[in-house]
Design a protein around this motif. Structure first.
Motif, PDB file in Angstrom:
ATOM      1  N   LYS A 110     -29.420  26.886  41.382  1.00 33.04           N
ATOM      2  CA  LYS A 110     -30.801  26.394  41.845  1.00 33.04           C
ATOM      3  C   LYS A 110     -30.911  24.905  41.334  1.00 33.04           C
ATOM      4  N   ALA A 111     -30.689  25.101  39.523  1.00 33.95           N
ATOM      5  CA  ALA A 111     -31.576  24.421  39.280  1.00 33.95           C
ATOM      6  C   ALA A 111     -30.958  22.821  38.919  1.00 33.95           C
ATOM      7  N   ILE A 112     -29.306  22.597  39.022  1.00 38.26           N
ATOM      8  CA  ILE A 112     -28.567  21.918  38.974  1.00 38.26           C
ATOM      9  C   ILE A 112     -28.581  20.895  40.417  1.00 38.26           C
ATOM     10  N   ASP A 113     -28.749  21.562  41.582  1.00 36.13           N
ATOM     11  CA  ASP A 113     -28.672  20.504  42.396  1.00 36.13           C
ATOM     12  C   ASP A 113     -30.815  21.228  43.241  1.00 36.13           C
ATOM     13  N   ALA A 114     -31.471  21.287  42.617  1.00 37.65           N
ATOM     14  CA  ALA A 114     -32.585  22.238  43.248  1.00 37.65           C
ATOM     15  C   ALA A 114     -33.617  20.863  44.137  1.00 37.65           C
ATOM     16  N   ASP A 115     -33.148  19.825  44.044  1.00 28.46           N
ATOM     17  CA  ASP A 115     -33.388  18.517  45.150  1.00 28.46           C
ATOM     18  C   ASP A 115     -32.660  18.899  46.670  1.00 28.46           C
ATOM     19  N   ASP A 116     -31.705  19.204  46.013  1.00 30.77           N
ATOM     20  CA  ASP A 116     -30.711  19.218  47.802  1.00 30.77           C
ATOM     21  C   ASP A 116     -31.606  20.680  48.520  1.00 30.77           C
ATOM     22  N   ASP A 117     -30.278  20.605  49.508  1.00 30.18           N
ATOM     23  CA  ASP A 117     -30.407  22.045  50.770  1.00 30.18           C
ATOM     24  C   ASP A 117     -29.938  23.186  50.298  1.00 30.18           C
ATOM     25  N   ASP A 118     -29.586  23.677  48.992  1.00 32.89           N
ATOM     26  CA  ASP A 118     -28.953  24.583  48.629  1.00 32.89           C
ATOM     27  C   ASP A 118     -27.487  25.178  48.846  1.00 32.89           C
ATOM     28  N   GLU A 119     -26.982  24.784  48.758  1.00 34.68           N
ATOM     29  CA  GLU A 119     -25.826  24.574  49.367  1.00 34.68           C
ATOM     30  C   GLU A 119     -24.348  25.340  48.735  1.00 34.68           C
ATOM     31  N   GLY A 120     -24.858  25.157  47.491  1.00 29.31           N
ATOM     32  CA  GLY A 120     -24.493  25.607  46.515  1.00 29.31           C
ATOM     33  C   GLY A 120     -24.803  27.134  45.877  1.00 29.31           C
ATOM     34  N   ILE A 121     -25.152  27.754  46.592  1.00 35.40           N
ATOM     35  CA  ILE A 121     -26.671  28.667  46.386  1.00 35.40           C
ATOM     36  C   ILE A 121     -25.062  29.626  47.672  1.00 35.40           C
ATOM     37  N   ARG A 122     -25.371  29.212  48.821  1.00 32.86           N
ATOM     38  CA  ARG A 122     -25.199  29.265  50.191  1.00 32.86           C
ATOM     39  C   ARG A 122     -22.983  29.539  50.215  1.00 32.86           C
ATOM     40  N   ALA A 123     -22.583  28.256  49.294  1.00 30.97           N
ATOM     41  CA  ALA A 123     -21.184  28.293  49.123  1.00 30.97           C
ATOM     42  C   ALA A 123     -20.843  29.716  48.153  1.00 30.97           C
ATOM     43  N   ILE A 124     -21.175  29.954  47.458  1.00 36.27           N
ATOM     44  CA  ILE A 124     -20.756  30.743  45.774  1.00 36.27           C
ATOM     45  C   ILE A 124     -21.228  32.211  46.862  1.00 36.27           C
ATOM     46  N   GLY A 125     -22.210  32.263  47.461  1.00 29.71           N
ATOM     47  CA  GLY A 125     -22.766  33.450  48.532  1.00 29.71           C
ATOM     48  C   GLY A 125     -21.850  33.424  49.049  1.00 29.71           C
ATOM     49  N   ASP A 126     -21.207  33.118  50.291  1.00 26.12           N
ATOM     50  CA  ASP A 126     -19.794  33.386  51.078  1.00 26.12           C
ATOM     51  C   ASP A 126     -18.511  33.238  50.303  1.00 26.12           C
ATOM     52  N   TRP A 127     -18.500  32.734  49.728  1.00 25.37           N
ATOM     53  CA  TRP A 127     -17.190  32.875  48.238  1.00 25.37           C
ATOM     54  C   TRP A 127     -17.210  34.249  48.296  1.00 25.37           C
ATOM     55  N   ILE A 128     -18.580  34.463  47.415  1.00 25.48           N
ATOM     56  CA  ILE A 128     -18.902  36.541  46.604  1.00 25.48           C
ATOM     57  C   ILE A 128     -18.189  36.681  48.055  1.00 25.48           C
ATOM     58  N   VAL A 129     -19.017  37.371  49.350  1.00 24.99           N
ATOM     59  CA  VAL A 129     -18.712  37.515  50.296  1.00 24.99           C
ATOM     60  C   VAL A 129     -17.299  37.726  51.274  1.00 24.99           C
ATOM     61  N   GLU A 130     -17.185  37.000  51.420  1.00 30.40           N
ATOM     62  CA  GLU A 130     -15.774  36.554  52.021  1.00 30.40           C
ATOM     63  C   GLU A 130     -14.618  37.514  50.654  1.00 30.40           C
ATOM     64  N   ARG A 131     -14.619  37.119  49.123  1.00 36.95           N
ATOM     65  CA  ARG A 131     -13.790  38.278  48.831  1.00 36.95           C
ATOM     66  C   ARG A 131     -14.098  39.329  48.283  1.00 36.95           C
ATOM     67  N   VAL A 132     -14.924  40.215  48.744  1.00 47.38           N
ATOM     68  CA  VAL A 132     -15.047  41.686  49.220  1.00 47.38           C
ATOM     69  C   VAL A 132     -14.518  42.023  50.210  1.00 47.38           C
ATOM     70  N   ARG A 133     -14.695  41.397  51.447  1.00 49.87           N
ATOM     71  CA  ARG A 133     -14.290  41.207  52.395  1.00 49.87           C
ATOM     72  C   ARG A 133     -12.365  41.414  52.192  1.00 49.87           C
ATOM     73  N   GLU A 134     -12.305  40.609  52.332  1.00 52.74           N
ATOM     74  CA  GLU A 134     -10.715  40.143  52.158  1.00 52.74           C
ATOM     75  C   GLU A 134      -9.495  40.424  51.219  1.00 52.74           C
ATOM     76  N   LYS A 135     -10.587  41.420  49.436  1.00 54.18           N
ATOM     77  CA  LYS A 135      -9.729  41.749  48.806  1.00 54.18           C
ATOM     78  C   LYS A 135     -10.568  43.310  48.204  1.00 54.18           C
ATOM     79  N   GLU A 136     -11.549  43.904  48.884  1.00 56.87           N
ATOM     80  CA  GLU A 136     -12.667  45.384  49.166  1.00 56.87           C
ATOM     81  C   GLU A 136     -12.696  45.328  47.600  1.00 56.87           C
ATOM     82  N   THR A 137     -12.725  44.294  46.353  1.00 60.49           N
ATOM     83  CA  THR A 137     -13.453  44.263  45.552  1.00 60.49           C
ATOM     84  C   THR A 137     -13.859  43.057  45.114  1.00 60.49           C
TER      85      THR A 137
END
Length: 199
Positions: A142-169
């Motif tokens: 959020k601090a890095i792209d404070a003026d952006d549309d929070d794309e980084g937060i969404r991308a990393i959130g998606d990545w974590i959720v995908e890892r949980v679903r795919e690897k079950e960890t």
């Protein structure tokens, strides 16, 4: 201290006071974050509505009690259920802790998704330190792209959720930081080695 009603009451008051002090210290530490705060009156109203619950309370209990309560922020309108995970794994010590969580809506929404995904894993618990590391990564994004549309937060959130679903960890906090740093560098943001994301 005597093990009687007054002794237990004092312990409960002391515990509540310590939790409020920790919450206040956390809020002061978050004071430099770029996300706009909610109106203080809305947060006081939410805290007073939560007084009917017995704390510590789970996220599921909070969502059941006040999940449809809407609050306004400069970034938009949110309901509590959009920001607090409807999971028994997430516990809040006081109404102030709930207020502290919802003050950063994009980070709260990302953490909600992560906690709810982690809650689906059998025999796995999202530890407090791991949760704090994930949240710190989202705050750094959020601090890095404070003026952006929070794309980084969404991308990393998606990545974590995908890892949980795919690897079950749950991915380790270092893996999450590394992925966030890759995202930043791929999108033209500088990440220094002495920063949280600088792995």
């Amino acid at each position: 201290m005597a093990d009687d009603r007054s002794g237990r009451d004092k312990q409960a008051r002391d515990s509540d006071r310590r939790q409020r002090e920790r919450d206040l210290a956390a809020e002061l530490a978050r004071g430099d974050e770029p996300e706009p705060p909610f109106d203080a009156a809305d947060l006081v109203d939410v805290e007073s509505e939560l007084e009917s619950l017995t704390f510590p309370a789970t996220g599921a209990e909070i969502v059941a009690a006040v999940g449809d309560r809407a609050i306004e922020s400069p970034a938009g309108r949110y309901t509590i259920e959009e920001l607090v995970p409807a999971a028994d794994a997430e516990t809040f010590e006081s109404p102030v802790a709930v207020s502290a969580r919802i003050q950063r809506p994009t980070i709260a929404a990302a953490m909600k998704r992560v906690v709810e995904a982690a809650d689906t894993l059998p025999n796995t618990e999202l530890s407090e330190s791991q949760r704090d590391a994930y949240e710190k990564t989202f705050r750094a994004l959020k601090a890095i792209d404070a003026d952006d549309d929070d794309e980084g937060i969404r991308a990393i959130g998606d990545w974590i959720v995908e890892r949980v679903r795919e690897k079950e960890t749950l991915p380790g906090s270092r893996d999450v930081r590394r992925q966030a740093a890759k995202f930043c560098r791929a999108n033209g943001y500088q990440v220094r080695n002495d920063e949280w994301l600088g792995i």
